[in-house]
Enzyme design. Sequence first.
Site, short mmCIF file in Angstrom:
data_model
loop_
_atom_site.label_atom_id
_atom_site.label_comp_id
_atom_site.label_asym_id
_atom_site.label_seq_id
_atom_site.Cartn_x
_atom_site.Cartn_y
_atom_site.Cartn_z
N GLU A 1 0.86 -1.18 0.00
CA GLU A 1 0.00 0.00 0.00
C GLU A 1 0.90 1.23 0.00
OE1 GLU A 1 -2.66 0.11 3.28
OE2 GLU A 1 -3.33 -1.96 3.03
N ASP B 1 -5.25 9.43 10.50
CA ASP B 1 -3.93 8.87 10.74
C ASP B 1 -3.34 9.35 12.05
OD1 ASP B 1 -3.79 7.40 8.33
OD2 ASP B 1 -3.32 9.23 7.23
#
Length: 270
Positions: free
Chosen positions: A50, A61
């Site tokens: 990824e 995040d």
Amino acid sequence: MTQKKENRITARLREDRKLLLAYYMPEFPVAGSTLPVLEALQDGGADIIELGIPFSDPVGDGPVIQNAAHIAIRNGVSVRSLLELVRKARAGEGCRKITVPILLMGYSNPLIAYGGDCFLHDAVKAGVDGLLIPDLPPEESADFLQRAKSLGLTVVYLISPVTPPERIEWIDSLSTDFSYCLAVNATTGTAKLADASTEASVDRYLERVRLHARKKFVVGFGIRDRARVEHMWRLADGAVVGTALLEHIAGAPNPGEAARRAGEFWRGLR
């Protein structure tokens, strides 16, 4: 008529074995790191890589990936330059040819700024295999994601611990090859899975996903070592490791050292 080449992610999932997926933010920790790190991850046995699309406000995040995104932007990473890095990786320009499946993961804003249809066509041309766009729910993105599928891109959707059974079944039906399960409701890298009660809760959640999903699913967030990987393999079809990888290569003074650290860490997970 020329037969359409099978998507690399589709082919990888047909191998019918447990998968180990790497999440990496391009050009972290220093400019020029991407191609050497991709080569090291491929050599270390990453099944799917990824690649993060850096964004200035990555709300989902944790601090490690936020910092990596800011460094990537500072080092000149844009959607266009990221696609060029993928193209070089596929062509073997600056590294050995990268054949492992590549999934782009990032927020919708940079893709919209690039131009949705242009992005999809350029991604396919560069050698991208799939997309995971966390802030683009299927209810609001049916046309865009259908176009992605029509171009041969794998589209991955998220499942969380609070996703009800009927929605798990719906997301599973929409995902091209597999779904991505968030181990806990937390930002990336902040989840702690070692606590017994948390681990039991995650186990019950993944058992529920298995009951309602017909396709494969992988699990990420909070997976940091071989023991966690093996535990998740017992419950899911794959484990994703990202924050721990970025922590391991942080501070590397040059691309070669970043690649060495990435390979060392990844071999330890296998």
